[in-house]
Design a protein around this motif. Structure first.
Motif, mmCIF file in Angstrom:
data_model
loop_
_atom_site.group_PDB
_atom_site.id
_atom_site.type_symbol
_atom_site.label_atom_id
_atom_site.label_comp_id
_atom_site.label_asym_id
_atom_site.label_seq_id
_atom_site.Cartn_x
_atom_site.Cartn_y
_atom_site.Cartn_z
ATOM 1 N N GLY A 154 0.817 -1.209 0.000
ATOM 2 C CA GLY A 154 0.000 0.000 0.000
ATOM 3 C C GLY A 154 0.844 1.249 0.000
ATOM 4 N N TYR A 155 0.256 2.338 0.493
ATOM 5 C CA TYR A 155 0.936 3.638 0.494
ATOM 6 C C TYR A 155 0.575 4.402 1.757
ATOM 7 C CZ TYR A 155 -3.664 5.177 -1.135
ATOM 8 O OH TYR A 155 -5.017 5.404 -1.239
ATOM 9 N N ILE A 156 1.463 5.304 2.145
ATOM 10 C CA ILE A 156 1.258 6.117 3.348
ATOM 11 C C ILE A 156 0.249 7.212 3.044
ATOM 12 C CG2 ILE A 156 2.394 7.695 4.954
ATOM 13 C CD1 ILE A 156 4.931 6.071 4.597
ATOM 14 N N LEU A 157 -0.666 7.430 3.972
ATOM 15 C CA LEU A 157 -1.672 8.472 3.809
ATOM 16 C C LEU A 157 -1.078 9.830 4.168
ATOM 17 C CD1 LEU A 157 -4.767 6.727 5.426
ATOM 18 C CD2 LEU A 157 -4.347 7.088 2.994
ATOM 19 N N GLU A 158 -1.374 10.824 3.353
ATOM 20 C CA GLU A 158 -0.916 12.191 3.623
ATOM 21 C C GLU A 158 -1.814 13.175 2.898
ATOM 22 O OE1 GLU A 158 3.105 12.454 2.284
ATOM 23 O OE2 GLU A 158 2.716 11.350 0.454
ATOM 24 N N GLY A 159 -1.729 14.422 3.302
ATOM 25 C CA GLY A 159 -2.504 15.468 2.643
ATOM 26 C C GLY A 159 -3.987 15.383 2.940
ATOM 27 N N LYS A 160 -4.795 15.674 1.916
ATOM 28 C CA LYS A 160 -6.253 15.692 2.056
ATOM 29 C C LYS A 160 -6.808 14.320 2.403
ATOM 30 C CE LYS A 160 -7.018 20.026 0.982
ATOM 31 N NZ LYS A 160 -7.680 20.978 1.917
ATOM 32 N N GLU A 161 -6.203 13.283 1.827
ATOM 33 C CA GLU A 161 -6.688 11.928 2.114
ATOM 34 C C GLU A 161 -6.490 11.564 3.582
ATOM 35 O OE1 GLU A 161 -6.458 7.489 0.058
ATOM 36 O OE2 GLU A 161 -4.889 8.968 -0.332
ATOM 37 N N LEU A 162 -5.353 11.960 4.146
ATOM 38 C CA LEU A 162 -5.106 11.703 5.560
ATOM 39 C C LEU A 162 -6.100 12.467 6.433
ATOM 40 C CD1 LEU A 162 -3.432 10.508 7.860
ATOM 41 C CD2 LEU A 162 -1.848 12.430 7.608
ATOM 42 N N GLU A 163 -6.380 13.716 6.085
ATOM 43 C CA GLU A 163 -7.359 14.501 6.846
ATOM 44 C C GLU A 163 -8.739 13.848 6.805
ATOM 45 O OE1 GLU A 163 -7.381 18.446 5.355
ATOM 46 O OE2 GLU A 163 -5.258 18.828 5.803
ATOM 47 N N PHE A 164 -9.102 13.334 5.653
ATOM 48 C CA PHE A 164 -10.410 12.701 5.503
ATOM 49 C C PHE A 164 -10.546 11.501 6.434
ATOM 50 C CE2 PHE A 164 -12.870 9.322 3.462
ATOM 51 C CZ PHE A 164 -14.103 9.939 3.335
ATOM 52 N N TYR A 165 -9.531 10.628 6.426
ATOM 53 C CA TYR A 165 -9.617 9.414 7.241
ATOM 54 C C TYR A 165 -9.461 9.717 8.726
ATOM 55 C CZ TYR A 165 -9.703 6.318 3.212
ATOM 56 O OH TYR A 165 -10.082 5.654 2.066
ATOM 57 N N LEU A 166 -8.700 10.750 9.070
ATOM 58 C CA LEU A 166 -8.600 11.131 10.482
ATOM 59 C C LEU A 166 -9.949 11.591 11.017
ATOM 60 C CD1 LEU A 166 -5.173 13.019 10.629
ATOM 61 C CD2 LEU A 166 -5.736 10.781 11.601
ATOM 62 N N LYS A 167 -10.704 12.343 10.205
ATOM 63 C CA LYS A 167 -12.045 12.762 10.620
ATOM 64 C C LYS A 167 -12.968 11.569 10.781
ATOM 65 C CE LYS A 167 -11.910 17.374 8.521
ATOM 66 N NZ LYS A 167 -12.484 18.259 7.466
ATOM 67 N N LYS A 168 -12.883 10.611 9.846
ATOM 68 C CA LYS A 168 -13.726 9.422 9.925
ATOM 69 C C LYS A 168 -13.423 8.611 11.182
ATOM 70 C CE LYS A 168 -16.168 9.537 6.093
ATOM 71 N NZ LYS A 168 -17.650 9.514 6.101
ATOM 72 N N MET A 169 -12.144 8.436 11.483
ATOM 73 C CA MET A 169 -11.768 7.654 12.664
ATOM 74 C C MET A 169 -12.138 8.377 13.947
ATOM 75 S SD MET A 169 -8.172 5.826 11.645
ATOM 76 C CE MET A 169 -7.430 7.200 10.762
ATOM 77 N N GLN A 170 -12.021 9.709 13.940
ATOM 78 C CA GLN A 170 -12.405 10.480 15.119
ATOM 79 C C GLN A 170 -13.907 10.387 15.348
ATOM 80 O OE1 GLN A 170 -10.039 11.808 16.942
ATOM 81 N NE2 GLN A 170 -11.465 12.499 18.516
ATOM 82 N N LYS A 171 -14.679 10.419 14.252
ATOM 83 C CA LYS A 171 -16.132 10.301 14.382
ATOM 84 C C LYS A 171 -16.520 8.923 14.915
ATOM 85 C CE LYS A 171 -18.468 12.121 11.069
ATOM 86 N NZ LYS A 171 -19.122 12.332 9.737
ATOM 87 N N LYS A 172 -15.808 7.900 14.468
ATOM 88 C CA LYS A 172 -16.113 6.543 14.939
ATOM 89 C C LYS A 172 -15.773 6.404 16.425
ATOM 90 C CE LYS A 172 -13.536 2.994 14.004
ATOM 91 N NZ LYS A 172 -12.802 1.883 13.352
ATOM 92 N N LYS A 173 -14.662 7.032 16.868
ATOM 93 C CA LYS A 173 -14.320 6.979 18.280
ATOM 94 C C LYS A 173 -15.365 7.697 19.128
ATOM 95 C CE LYS A 173 -9.305 6.624 17.831
ATOM 96 N NZ LYS A 173 -7.999 7.304 18.076
ATOM 97 N N GLY A 174 -15.882 8.817 18.593
ATOM 98 C CA GLY A 174 -16.926 9.546 19.323
ATOM 99 C C GLY A 174 -18.192 8.730 19.493
ATOM 100 N N LYS A 175 -18.558 7.982 18.453
ATOM 101 C CA LYS A 175 -19.757 7.136 18.553
ATOM 102 C C LYS A 175 -19.571 6.003 19.531
ATOM 103 C CE LYS A 175 -21.674 7.998 13.954
ATOM 104 N NZ LYS A 175 -22.056 7.388 12.649
ATOM 105 N N SER A 176 -18.351 5.430 19.555
ATOM 106 C CA SER A 176 -18.109 4.295 20.452
ATOM 107 C C SER A 176 -18.105 4.715 21.921
ATOM 108 C CB SER A 176 -16.791 3.625 20.102
ATOM 109 O OG SER A 176 -15.714 4.539 20.260
ATOM 110 N N THR A 177 -17.615 5.940 22.204
ATOM 111 C CA THR A 177 -17.579 6.393 23.584
ATOM 112 C C THR A 177 -18.943 6.877 24.065
ATOM 113 O OG1 THR A 177 -16.889 8.583 22.776
ATOM 114 C CG2 THR A 177 -15.162 7.042 23.486
ATOM 115 N N ALA A 178 -19.805 7.320 23.110
ATOM 116 C CA ALA A 178 -21.109 7.873 23.498
ATOM 117 C C ALA A 178 -22.076 6.775 23.950
ATOM 118 C CB ALA A 178 -21.736 8.577 22.298
#
Length: 267
Positions: free
Chosen positions: A243-267
């Motif tokens: 694969g390839y290392i995530l960076e730039g806009k793609e990294l920002e996109f997946y960081l938001k997705k993972m943060q949203k998933k963590k928020g749902k799991s803790t709620a």
């Protein structure tokens, strides 16, 4: 002899049907001679042996005959399934140190490599145009199914955490700058390696440093020792996890997705 036995059994009180059952005959086998009854163990074994291929292959099909038309109408099945329409069970490649890859013969005499367990792969750094083999540490996100994250299943386009050590070593050797140092106070100090170089090598590294740019998000990941990467290969088809290392806009996109998933799991 058989007729005499049957008559003797009937005289003793047993019927013809019961005699046939005891002899292992059916209407079909009686017509062509004595055979094994399909309900006996021997008959069942023969059926399994003959229909094993059909059982394993015939369950999954990639044909269009069983689907509806685009207008919603049903299609009549005007032919049987074909060998080239078969489908196989998914590999469900797991993240494990017990690496296991099976070779599978497919249509045309070709081979696929079915990876059952993997723990490493070749990952590229797009902006630096460098590739290194590194360990896969964790599966952190999958857009299709969260269950694949829980079971640590490696599939194409899933987001994983990889070991940052090979890339950090290359970066320090290429630019002469140490990265991944833990921040002290407001900012981290860039330290150069105390190694003796020739004048030519020193000028080359200084020229590289003039064009050097490291994404702050990647620098934070280097400090943790783990990088987010996306799997680009198909482990169940080619037996590799590249694969390839995530960076730039793609990294920002997946960081938001993972943060949203963590928020749902803790709620």
């Amino acid at each position: 002899m058989g007729a005499c036995l049957a008559m003797a059994c009937i005289v003793r009180g047993r019927g013809k049907a019961r005699v046939r059952r005891e002899r292992g005959e059916t209407n079909r086998t009686r017509a062509r001679g004595r055979g094994t009854h399909p309900r006996t163990n021997e008959g069942r074994k023969d059926q399994v042996a003959q229909g094993e291929k059909e059982t394993l292959v015939g369950r999954i099909s990639r044909d269009k005959l069983h689907k509806r038309r685009s207008t919603g109408g049903k299609q009549n099945k005007w032919r049987k399934k074909r060998k080239y329409e078969l489908g196989r069970t998914p590999a469900m490649t797991k993240l494990s140190s017990n690496v296991t890859v099976r070779r599978l013969r497919v249509r045309g005499g070709n081979y696929k490599f079915r990876a059952l367990r993997l723990d490493a792969g070749n990952f590229s750094w797009p902006t630096e145009a460098v590739t290194r083999k590194t360990r896969v540490l964790n599966v952190v996100y999958n857009a299709s199914n969260n269950e694949l994250v829980r079971t640590q299943t490696l599939v194409k386009n899933c987001v994983v955490e990889i070991d940052a050590a090979p890339f950090r070593q290359w970066y320090e050797a290429h630019y002469g700058v140490a990265v991944g140092l833990k921040k002290r106070g407001a900012a981290a100090e860039e330290t150069k390696e105390d190694t003796k170089r020739s004048n030519h090598a020193q000028r080359k590294i200084e020229a590289r440093q003039a064009k050097r740019h490291l994404d702050p998000a990647l620098e934070d990941q280097f400090a943790t020792g783990r990088l987010y990467a996306c799997v680009a290969s198909r482990p169940g088809q080619c037996g590799r996890c590249d694969g390839y290392i995530l960076e730039g806009k793609e990294l920002e996109f997946y960081l938001k997705k993972m943060q949203k998933k963590k928020g749902k799991s803790t709620a």
